[in-house]
Scaffold this motif. Structure first.
Motif, mmCIF file in Angstrom:
data_model
loop_
_atom_site.group_PDB
_atom_site.id
_atom_site.type_symbol
_atom_site.label_atom_id
_atom_site.label_comp_id
_atom_site.label_asym_id
_atom_site.label_seq_id
_atom_site.Cartn_x
_atom_site.Cartn_y
_atom_site.Cartn_z
ATOM 1 N N ILE A 154 -10.174 -0.037 11.234
ATOM 2 C CA ILE A 154 -8.722 -0.175 11.122
ATOM 3 C C ILE A 154 -8.362 -1.558 10.572
ATOM 4 C CG2 ILE A 154 -6.579 -0.349 12.463
ATOM 5 C CD1 ILE A 154 -7.709 1.883 14.272
ATOM 6 N N ILE A 155 -9.007 -2.598 11.056
ATOM 7 C CA ILE A 155 -8.736 -3.963 10.570
ATOM 8 C C ILE A 155 -9.083 -4.086 9.088
ATOM 9 C CG2 ILE A 155 -9.468 -6.373 10.764
ATOM 10 C CD1 ILE A 155 -9.691 -5.895 13.800
ATOM 11 N N ILE A 156 -10.214 -3.535 8.683
ATOM 12 C CA ILE A 156 -10.614 -3.579 7.272
ATOM 13 C C ILE A 156 -9.611 -2.817 6.412
ATOM 14 C CG2 ILE A 156 -12.371 -2.784 5.624
ATOM 15 C CD1 ILE A 156 -14.472 -3.530 7.739
ATOM 16 N N ALA A 157 -9.133 -1.672 6.887
ATOM 17 C CA ALA A 157 -8.152 -0.886 6.135
ATOM 18 C C ALA A 157 -6.849 -1.661 5.968
ATOM 19 C CB ALA A 157 -7.898 0.443 6.833
ATOM 20 N N LEU A 158 -6.406 -2.362 7.027
ATOM 21 C CA LEU A 158 -5.176 -3.153 6.937
ATOM 22 C C LEU A 158 -5.338 -4.318 5.957
ATOM 23 C CD1 LEU A 158 -4.059 -3.246 10.687
ATOM 24 C CD2 LEU A 158 -2.992 -1.998 8.807
ATOM 25 N N VAL A 159 -6.468 -4.969 5.990
ATOM 26 C CA VAL A 159 -6.716 -6.075 5.062
ATOM 27 C C VAL A 159 -6.727 -5.567 3.626
ATOM 28 C CG1 VAL A 159 -8.475 -7.733 4.318
ATOM 29 C CG2 VAL A 159 -7.909 -7.537 6.734
ATOM 30 N N MET A 160 -7.369 -4.443 3.376
ATOM 31 C CA MET A 160 -7.419 -3.869 2.025
ATOM 32 C C MET A 160 -6.022 -3.472 1.553
ATOM 33 S SD MET A 160 -10.480 -4.061 0.972
ATOM 34 C CE MET A 160 -10.637 -2.911 -0.359
ATOM 35 N N ALA A 161 -5.208 -2.909 2.435
ATOM 36 C CA ALA A 161 -3.845 -2.541 2.067
ATOM 37 C C ALA A 161 -3.035 -3.782 1.701
ATOM 38 C CB ALA A 161 -3.178 -1.782 3.210
ATOM 39 N N GLY A 162 -3.210 -4.858 2.451
ATOM 40 C CA GLY A 162 -2.528 -6.110 2.136
ATOM 41 C C GLY A 162 -2.963 -6.674 0.794
ATOM 42 N N LEU A 163 -4.258 -6.600 0.512
ATOM 43 C CA LEU A 163 -4.762 -7.089 -0.776
ATOM 44 C C LEU A 163 -4.199 -6.280 -1.942
ATOM 45 C CD1 LEU A 163 -8.497 -7.856 0.035
ATOM 46 C CD2 LEU A 163 -6.693 -9.495 -0.494
ATOM 47 N N VAL A 164 -4.127 -4.970 -1.793
ATOM 48 C CA VAL A 164 -3.576 -4.115 -2.845
ATOM 49 C C VAL A 164 -2.108 -4.453 -3.073
ATOM 50 C CG1 VAL A 164 -2.933 -1.721 -3.389
ATOM 51 C CG2 VAL A 164 -5.218 -2.244 -2.538
ATOM 52 N N TYR A 165 -1.349 -4.636 -2.003
ATOM 53 C CA TYR A 165 0.075 -4.957 -2.118
ATOM 54 C C TYR A 165 0.271 -6.271 -2.868
ATOM 55 C CZ TYR A 165 4.716 -6.549 -0.787
ATOM 56 O OH TYR A 165 5.987 -7.035 -0.819
ATOM 57 N N PHE A 166 -0.441 -7.316 -2.475
ATOM 58 C CA PHE A 166 -0.261 -8.614 -3.109
ATOM 59 C C PHE A 166 -0.796 -8.642 -4.535
ATOM 60 C CE2 PHE A 166 0.082 -10.106 1.364
ATOM 61 C CZ PHE A 166 1.378 -10.586 1.262
ATOM 62 N N SER A 167 -1.839 -7.886 -4.821
ATOM 63 C CA SER A 167 -2.355 -7.850 -6.192
ATOM 64 C C SER A 167 -1.361 -7.161 -7.123
ATOM 65 C CB SER A 167 -3.720 -7.181 -6.255
ATOM 66 O OG SER A 167 -3.614 -5.817 -5.953
ATOM 67 N N ARG A 168 -0.711 -6.111 -6.656
ATOM 68 C CA ARG A 168 0.317 -5.447 -7.467
ATOM 69 C C ARG A 168 1.497 -6.388 -7.713
ATOM 70 N NH1 ARG A 168 0.755 0.705 -5.129
ATOM 71 N NH2 ARG A 168 -1.266 1.387 -5.942
ATOM 72 N N LYS A 169 1.889 -7.119 -6.693
ATOM 73 C CA LYS A 169 3.001 -8.057 -6.823
ATOM 74 C C LYS A 169 2.659 -9.149 -7.841
ATOM 75 C CE LYS A 169 5.983 -10.796 -3.803
ATOM 76 N NZ LYS A 169 6.189 -11.258 -2.449
#
Length: 150
Positions: A13-28
């Motif tokens: 779950i922690i790894i999934a949350l970190v990956m989701a955050g990385l995807v969000y910031f990379s798109r931004k």
């Protein structure tokens, strides 16, 4: 008492949350890069400059105009940047550029460049690939290619 499977689920779950955050910031950040490239393409113009000096250093108020320095993000203020001092017309100005342009930009010479604000986009009339400093491996491979053609 927690079992090994519980630790595995929590870690997943922690790894999934970190990956989701990385995807969000990379798109931004990707959207910001596209906007800045569009701005550069719309505002670039070809100018002849005389390169006085070039340095690879951190930006400060001394080596950049105050209004440009204030607009830089904090992350850019901590990194070293390619800074070029050049004479554009009658004025001496401080410009910024990318590393590939910085490496081939000759000092103490007149050069025709494309500028967007205080940013050197490219050098006109010069092939950047030929002028780039080559590593030992690249030089060796070029020498081998020359000798095998003969």
């Amino acid at each position: 008492m927690l079992q090994a499977s519980d630790y595995f689920i929590i870690t997943a779950i922690i790894i999934a949350l970190v990956m989701a955050g990385l995807v969000y910031f990379s798109r931004k950040n990707y959207k910001k890069v596209i906007e800045s490239q569009d701005f550069i393409e719309a505002n670039k113009m070809t100018v002849q400059i005389f390169v006085i000096d070039k340095k690879f250093e951190r930006p400060t108020e001394n080596n950049l105009p105050k209004n440009i320095f204030e607009k830089l993000p904090k992350s850019a203020k901590l990194k070293k940047m390619a800074i070029v001092k050049a004479k554009v017309g009658p004025q001496i100005v401080t410009l910024m550029c990318d590393k590939p342009v910085y490496e081939v930009l000759p000092t103490k010479k007149n050069v025709k460049v494309e500028i967007a604000g205080v940013y050197i986009v490219s050098i006109k009339g010069m092939n950047l690939a030929d002028k780039k400093k080559k590593t030992l491996r690249e030089k060796a491979s070029l020498m081998v290619k020359k000798h095998t053609k003969n």
